[in-house]
Design an enzyme around this catalytic site. Structure first.
Site, short mmCIF file in Angstrom:
data_model
loop_
_atom_site.label_atom_id
_atom_site.label_comp_id
_atom_site.label_asym_id
_atom_site.label_seq_id
_atom_site.Cartn_x
_atom_site.Cartn_y
_atom_site.Cartn_z
N LEU A 98 1.02 -1.20 0.18
CA LEU A 98 -0.01 -0.02 0.21
C LEU A 98 0.74 1.17 -0.10
O LEU A 98 1.81 1.45 0.78
CB LEU A 98 -0.91 0.00 1.32
CG LEU A 98 -1.86 -1.23 1.36
CD1 LEU A 98 -2.93 -1.13 2.46
CD2 LEU A 98 -2.68 -1.44 0.05
N HIS B 60 -3.35 4.16 -2.57
CA HIS B 60 -4.53 3.20 -1.79
C HIS B 60 -4.97 4.14 -0.63
O HIS B 60 -6.20 4.01 -0.38
CB HIS B 60 -3.71 2.19 -1.23
CG HIS B 60 -3.01 0.99 -2.42
ND1 HIS B 60 -1.83 0.91 -2.60
CD2 HIS B 60 -3.87 0.59 -3.30
CE1 HIS B 60 -1.50 0.13 -3.53
NE2 HIS B 60 -2.55 -0.16 -4.05
N LYS C 226 -6.33 5.61 -11.63
CA LYS C 226 -4.97 5.34 -12.18
C LYS C 226 -5.07 4.03 -13.06
O LYS C 226 -4.42 3.80 -14.12
CB LYS C 226 -4.07 4.78 -11.12
CG LYS C 226 -2.98 3.72 -11.27
CD LYS C 226 -1.85 4.48 -11.87
CE LYS C 226 -0.59 3.65 -11.66
NZ LYS C 226 -0.59 2.11 -12.21
N ASP C 227 -5.98 3.15 -12.74
CA ASP C 227 -6.35 1.98 -13.51
C ASP C 227 -7.61 2.17 -14.40
O ASP C 227 -8.78 1.56 -13.89
CB ASP C 227 -6.34 0.61 -12.73
CG ASP C 227 -5.25 0.19 -12.07
OD1 ASP C 227 -4.45 -0.37 -12.72
OD2 ASP C 227 -4.98 0.76 -10.90
N GLN D 193 -9.65 -0.77 -15.81
CA GLN D 193 -10.13 -1.56 -14.98
C GLN D 193 -11.43 -1.00 -14.25
O GLN D 193 -12.59 -1.58 -13.89
CB GLN D 193 -9.14 -1.85 -13.69
CG GLN D 193 -9.57 -2.24 -12.45
CD GLN D 193 -8.61 -2.78 -11.37
OE1 GLN D 193 -7.84 -3.58 -11.69
NE2 GLN D 193 -8.45 -2.16 -10.47
N VAL E 118 -3.03 9.30 -7.39
CA VAL E 118 -2.13 10.13 -6.73
C VAL E 118 -0.83 9.81 -7.09
O VAL E 118 -0.23 8.94 -7.64
CB VAL E 118 -2.12 9.50 -5.20
CG1 VAL E 118 -0.98 10.23 -4.17
CG2 VAL E 118 -3.52 9.83 -4.42
P1 AMP Z 1 -3.89 -2.60 -6.80
O1 AMP Z 1 -3.36 -2.76 -5.29
O2 AMP Z 1 -2.65 -1.90 -7.69
O3 AMP Z 1 -4.78 -3.45 -7.24
O4 AMP Z 1 -4.55 -1.21 -6.70
C1 AMP Z 1 -5.93 -1.26 -5.66
C2 AMP Z 1 -6.47 0.11 -6.09
O5 AMP Z 1 -5.92 1.26 -5.89
C3 AMP Z 1 -6.96 0.28 -7.65
O6 AMP Z 1 -8.61 0.67 -7.44
C4 AMP Z 1 -5.99 1.09 -7.98
O7 AMP Z 1 -6.65 1.75 -9.26
C5 AMP Z 1 -6.05 1.99 -7.02
N1 AMP Z 1 -4.47 2.75 -7.10
C6 AMP Z 1 -3.54 2.21 -7.50
N2 AMP Z 1 -2.44 3.28 -7.65
C7 AMP Z 1 -3.07 4.35 -7.49
C8 AMP Z 1 -2.71 5.67 -7.36
N3 AMP Z 1 -1.42 6.25 -7.75
N4 AMP Z 1 -3.57 6.64 -7.40
C9 AMP Z 1 -4.89 6.37 -6.88
N5 AMP Z 1 -5.19 5.15 -6.73
C10 AMP Z 1 -4.49 4.13 -7.08
#
Ligand code: AMP
Length: 283
Positions: free
Chosen positions: A33, A37, A149-150, A153, A176
């Protein structure tokens, strides 16, 4: 804050929360995280009485040649971060808890999953939608928060929720970034100092495109050529996977620049695949 490793414990918490008329927001993550996150957890806390963060590196969204084994898993530090961010529970199941050995049911979105990351990762979104549907069924949240960011998705999940009538309200949080513009990602830890500086070409190319569009340039090929030359400055460490200007709603390429646009980019920096995007809204 409570930490649940079994579906049974997680369900008991959700049932109790709902029985006491409290609302529940879910933040699905794969852990490692970072501040991105945490911003999702904070948004979730503003939406609901109780926030559950799931931390699960989901094997079905990784292909055999991808980085499932090397994906960072600092679970204890992650749990501490969730507590500081104000979550009421963390759900961190094992693989045996999540998938029966003869698991044979998948959820598949068949349109928005195809372009962009779907081209180089053909089974990825099937894994994402399957695990998110499982998490929705286990946690039964009123709302769930995902990051912009995704971008693909987020759209695939919103389509799944619409098409399958999931009783979950989806909220999206802005990306972020580090102060120099690099989008926070759990995979950034794999970048060497040199690769990290080369990775800055990704937000630079996206910002360059947005600036050109906002200035009124309408030639899509000219904008893409300018993005290419920004990225070429970081070669050979940076190799483009895709670079597209799309309709933000249906992820289809646009022939003219108007409405809500998504500029999406994926590139391999050394061995690390990074994705980023920027949204542009034209009247
Ligand atoms: P992940 O752990 O990479 O699967 O991401 C979990 C959630 O966090 C997903 O909804 C991502 O889109 C979000 N997330 C990942 N990186 C960022 C970021 N830099 N800014 C905002 N949300 C993010």
């Amino acid at each position: 804050m409570q930490v649940f490793r079994t579906i049974e414990e997680m369900r008991a918490f959700s049932l109790k929360t709902r029985a006491s008329q409290n609302t529940l927001a879910l933040v699905p993550t794969m852990g490692a995280l970072h501040a991105g996150h945490i911003s999702l957890v904070e948004l979730a806390a503003s939406l609901a009485d109780n926030v559950v963060v799931s931390i699960y590196v989901n094997p079905t969204q990784f292909a055999a040649n991808e980085d499932f084994d090397s994906y960072p898993r600092p679970l204890e530090a992650d749990i501490a971060k969730c507590e500081t961010a104000g979550a009421q529970a963390v759900f961190c199941p094992s693989h045996t808890e999540m998938y029966a050995p003869d698991h044979s049911t998948y959820v598949e979105e068949t349109r928005l999953s195809l372009p962009l990351c779907g081209l180089s990762r053909p089974s990825h979104f099937r894994g994402v939608t399957t695990v998110v549907m499982k998490l929705f069924n286990i946690v039964t949240p009123h709302s769930a928060v995902f990051g912009r960011k995704d971008a693909q998705q987020a759209r695939v999940i919103m389509r799944m929720v619409r098409d399958m009538n999931c009783p979950v309200e989806i909220h999206l949080a802005p990306t972020v970034r580090e102060s120099d513009g690099l989008a926070l990602s759990s995979r950034n830890v794999h970048l060497s100092a040199d690769e990290r500086s080369k990775a800055l070409a990704i937000p630079a190319a996206l910002n360059d495109a947005k600036a050109r569009i906002t200035r009124g340039i309408t030639d899509i090929e000219e904008i893409k050529a300018a993005m290419h030359s920004v990225l070429a400055g970081a070669a050979p460490q940076l190799e483009i996977d895709y670079m597209e200007i799309l309709s933000s709603h249906n992820l289809e390429p646009v022939s003219e620049l108007s409405g809500e646009l998504l500029i999406a980019l994926a590139a391999r920096v050394g061995k690390t695949r990074l994705i980023d995007n920027i949204e542009v809204s034209l009247a």
